[in-house]
Design a protein around this motif. Sequence first.
Motif, PDB file in Angstrom:
ATOM      1  N   VAL A 163     -45.189 -42.968  -2.157  1.00  0.00           N
ATOM      2  CA  VAL A 163     -46.485 -42.291  -2.020  1.00  0.00           C
ATOM      3  C   VAL A 163     -46.281 -40.773  -2.027  1.00  0.00           C
ATOM      4  N   VAL A 164     -45.256 -40.319  -1.311  1.00  0.00           N
ATOM      5  CA  VAL A 164     -44.949 -38.881  -1.288  1.00  0.00           C
ATOM      6  C   VAL A 164     -44.579 -38.406  -2.690  1.00  0.00           C
ATOM      7  N   GLU A 165     -43.725 -39.159  -3.379  1.00  0.00           N
ATOM      8  CA  GLU A 165     -43.281 -38.764  -4.723  1.00  0.00           C
ATOM      9  C   GLU A 165     -44.448 -38.619  -5.684  1.00  0.00           C
ATOM     10  N   LEU A 166     -45.326 -39.611  -5.732  1.00  0.00           N
ATOM     11  CA  LEU A 166     -46.430 -39.561  -6.691  1.00  0.00           C
ATOM     12  C   LEU A 166     -47.442 -38.491  -6.308  1.00  0.00           C
ATOM     13  N   THR A 167     -47.683 -38.309  -5.024  1.00  0.00           N
ATOM     14  CA  THR A 167     -48.590 -37.251  -4.576  1.00  0.00           C
ATOM     15  C   THR A 167     -48.089 -35.890  -5.039  1.00  0.00           C
ATOM     16  N   VAL A 168     -46.807 -35.630  -4.856  1.00  0.00           N
ATOM     17  CA  VAL A 168     -46.224 -34.338  -5.238  1.00  0.00           C
ATOM     18  C   VAL A 168     -46.203 -34.180  -6.749  1.00  0.00           C
ATOM     19  N   ARG A 169     -45.847 -35.242  -7.484  1.00  0.00           N
ATOM     20  CA  ARG A 169     -45.814 -35.152  -8.951  1.00  0.00           C
ATOM     21  C   ARG A 169     -47.194 -34.838  -9.513  1.00  0.00           C
ATOM     22  N   LEU A 170     -48.212 -35.520  -9.009  1.00  0.00           N
ATOM     23  CA  LEU A 170     -49.569 -35.272  -9.488  1.00  0.00           C
ATOM     24  C   LEU A 170     -50.053 -33.882  -9.086  1.00  0.00           C
ATOM     25  N   ALA A 171     -49.704 -33.440  -7.889  1.00  0.00           N
ATOM     26  CA  ALA A 171     -50.099 -32.093  -7.447  1.00  0.00           C
ATOM     27  C   ALA A 171     -49.497 -31.026  -8.353  1.00  0.00           C
ATOM     28  N   ARG A 172     -48.237 -31.164  -8.690  1.00  0.00           N
ATOM     29  CA  ARG A 172     -47.594 -30.186  -9.584  1.00  0.00           C
ATOM     30  C   ARG A 172     -48.284 -30.164 -10.941  1.00  0.00           C
ATOM     31  N   GLU A 173     -48.611 -31.346 -11.466  1.00  0.00           N
ATOM     32  CA  GLU A 173     -49.274 -31.416 -12.767  1.00  0.00           C
ATOM     33  C   GLU A 173     -50.664 -30.795 -12.699  1.00  0.00           C
ATOM     34  N   MET A 174     -51.409 -31.060 -11.632  1.00  0.00           N
ATOM     35  CA  MET A 174     -52.750 -30.497 -11.488  1.00  0.00           C
ATOM     36  C   MET A 174     -52.710 -28.984 -11.399  1.00  0.00           C
ATOM     37  N   LEU A 175     -51.792 -28.457 -10.632  1.00  0.00           N
ATOM     38  CA  LEU A 175     -51.693 -26.998 -10.457  1.00  0.00           C
ATOM     39  C   LEU A 175     -51.276 -26.324 -11.758  1.00  0.00           C
ATOM     40  N   ALA A 176     -50.329 -26.935 -12.478  1.00  0.00           N
ATOM     41  CA  ALA A 176     -49.902 -26.357 -13.754  1.00  0.00           C
ATOM     42  C   ALA A 176     -51.034 -26.364 -14.765  1.00  0.00           C
ATOM     43  N   LEU A 177     -51.751 -27.474 -14.847  1.00  0.00           N
ATOM     44  CA  LEU A 177     -52.846 -27.595 -15.800  1.00  0.00           C
ATOM     45  C   LEU A 177     -53.990 -26.645 -15.445  1.00  0.00           C
ATOM     46  N   GLY A 178     -54.185 -26.415 -14.151  1.00  0.00           N
ATOM     47  CA  GLY A 178     -55.228 -25.504 -13.709  1.00  0.00           C
ATOM     48  C   GLY A 178     -54.837 -24.042 -13.762  1.00  0.00           C
ATOM     49  N   GLY A 179     -53.588 -23.762 -14.089  1.00  0.00           N
ATOM     50  CA  GLY A 179     -53.132 -22.377 -14.192  1.00  0.00           C
ATOM     51  C   GLY A 179     -52.803 -21.720 -12.869  1.00  0.00           C
ATOM     52  N   VAL A 180     -52.552 -22.539 -11.839  1.00  0.00           N
ATOM     53  CA  VAL A 180     -52.147 -21.992 -10.533  1.00  0.00           C
ATOM     54  C   VAL A 180     -50.627 -21.924 -10.528  1.00  0.00           C
ATOM     55  N   ASN A 181     -50.101 -20.743 -10.740  1.00  0.00           N
ATOM     56  CA  ASN A 181     -48.659 -20.573 -10.875  1.00  0.00           C
ATOM     57  C   ASN A 181     -48.135 -19.590  -9.833  1.00  0.00           C
ATOM     58  N   GLY A 182     -46.859 -19.719  -9.525  1.00  0.00           N
ATOM     59  CA  GLY A 182     -46.208 -18.739  -8.662  1.00  0.00           C
ATOM     60  C   GLY A 182     -46.313 -19.007  -7.177  1.00  0.00           C
ATOM     61  N   GLY A 183     -47.062 -20.025  -6.782  1.00  0.00           N
ATOM     62  CA  GLY A 183     -47.187 -20.343  -5.368  1.00  0.00           C
ATOM     63  C   GLY A 183     -46.068 -21.255  -4.895  1.00  0.00           C
ATOM     64  N   PRO A 184     -46.109 -21.651  -3.625  1.00  0.00           N
ATOM     65  CA  PRO A 184     -45.096 -22.557  -3.098  1.00  0.00           C
ATOM     66  C   PRO A 184     -45.187 -23.932  -3.747  1.00  0.00           C
TER      67      PRO A 184
END
Length: 426
Positions: free
Chosen positions: A270-291
């Motif tokens: 659950v942790v793995e998929l949550t983090v993988r999807l979060a990274r993809e969402m942030l990249a696609l949304g153009g949120v870069n450079g954060g933690p």
Amino acid sequence: MTSAVEVIAVKRDGGVLSGEQIDWVVGAYTAGVVAEEQMAALAMAILLRGMTAAETARWTRAMIDSGDRLDLRGEPGRPLVDKHSTGGVGDKITLPLAPLVAACGAAVPQLSGRGLGHTGGTLDKLESIPGWRAALTEEEIRAQLAEVGAVICATTPTLAPADRKLYALRDVTGTVESVPLIASSIMSKKIAEGTDALVLDVKAGSGAFMKTPERARELARTMIEIAGAHGLRASALITDMSVPLGLTAGNALEVAESVSVLQGGGPPDVVELTVRLAREMLALGGVNGGPDPASVLASGKAYDVWRAMIAAQGGDPDAPLPVARRVEPVLASRDGVLAGCDAFAVGVAAWRLGAGRARKEDPVDAAAGVRLLARPGDAVAAGQPLLELHTDRPDTLESARAALTGALPIADEAPRGGPLVLEVLR
């Protein structure tokens, strides 16, 4: 003058519907001019004959145009990013994911649905929290996005009403499996929602709607093509649903597991998929450079957003969750290694215990469900509990046990595990 019979005949004979024919038939069906039996015939023709990419994109637009579009845009620099899962067993990922992505700087308008059959529904899970409400107005959604950064709620009544009507018809006419109709159903609501970017979690396996990676890939590519035709940035993860996600399947059980993930614990998958999807969402949304989302999740910041999100919708994040009055174990038949855990069987068992519904109007039991006590690859001993059945209705236990027949095979050697994320499509 276009007629329903003319449109049905074109698709029956393998032809390509014109844009005008699609616009007319979707609009006329929504208005009640096209009869249910006529749309049923057209849906079956589409199932058997398929649709071109252009037809599917136009069908999606017609469903969007049957209702209103939301305008949820908020503060500049905080893009709207959404996620959609095609559904599975134990798939509670939306619950920790929405507050995590919000804690990382995006706004997440997660318009969700209810469970039907063996797959759970996000709204059913959250309604196990005392006081929490699913129905929000557009103004309430916009205000919560600005203040909290995340909202999980029901679709507004005026969003793609054609889809709501057609979905119910497909369910009773054996036409649910049509990829163009599945894809347009999902994407019409997501595009009408007004999000900037969308990440799709397309499940493959026994507990998923698409049983094979090939079928899941076909659906994912169709939805990405629709998104592109409507100017929406989209990508898809093909993820495994041959075994349940996490250790729970059921409403309150899954909420408790999600909270443990937000507090820095929880099952690794659950942790793995949550983090993988979060990274993809942030990249696609153009949120870069954060933690990185993994560090934000471990820090507890996402849990703070969760608490604010639940409270904003009338829920008490500190209230005890419902607990089943009856809990019974399912025991290992012999010594060995647990060689599998069939996701579909676990989903059916949870459904029979009261966690799901056979019809949309059926109630659900918030406390019912299944808790896994062992995962494939674990060594087990004869008589050891492999999972627990939770219910308030003891009369359901026998049928739930029957659903699990053969679902928990025990072997002499550990099975070879596969990846959780099978493929990423962009």
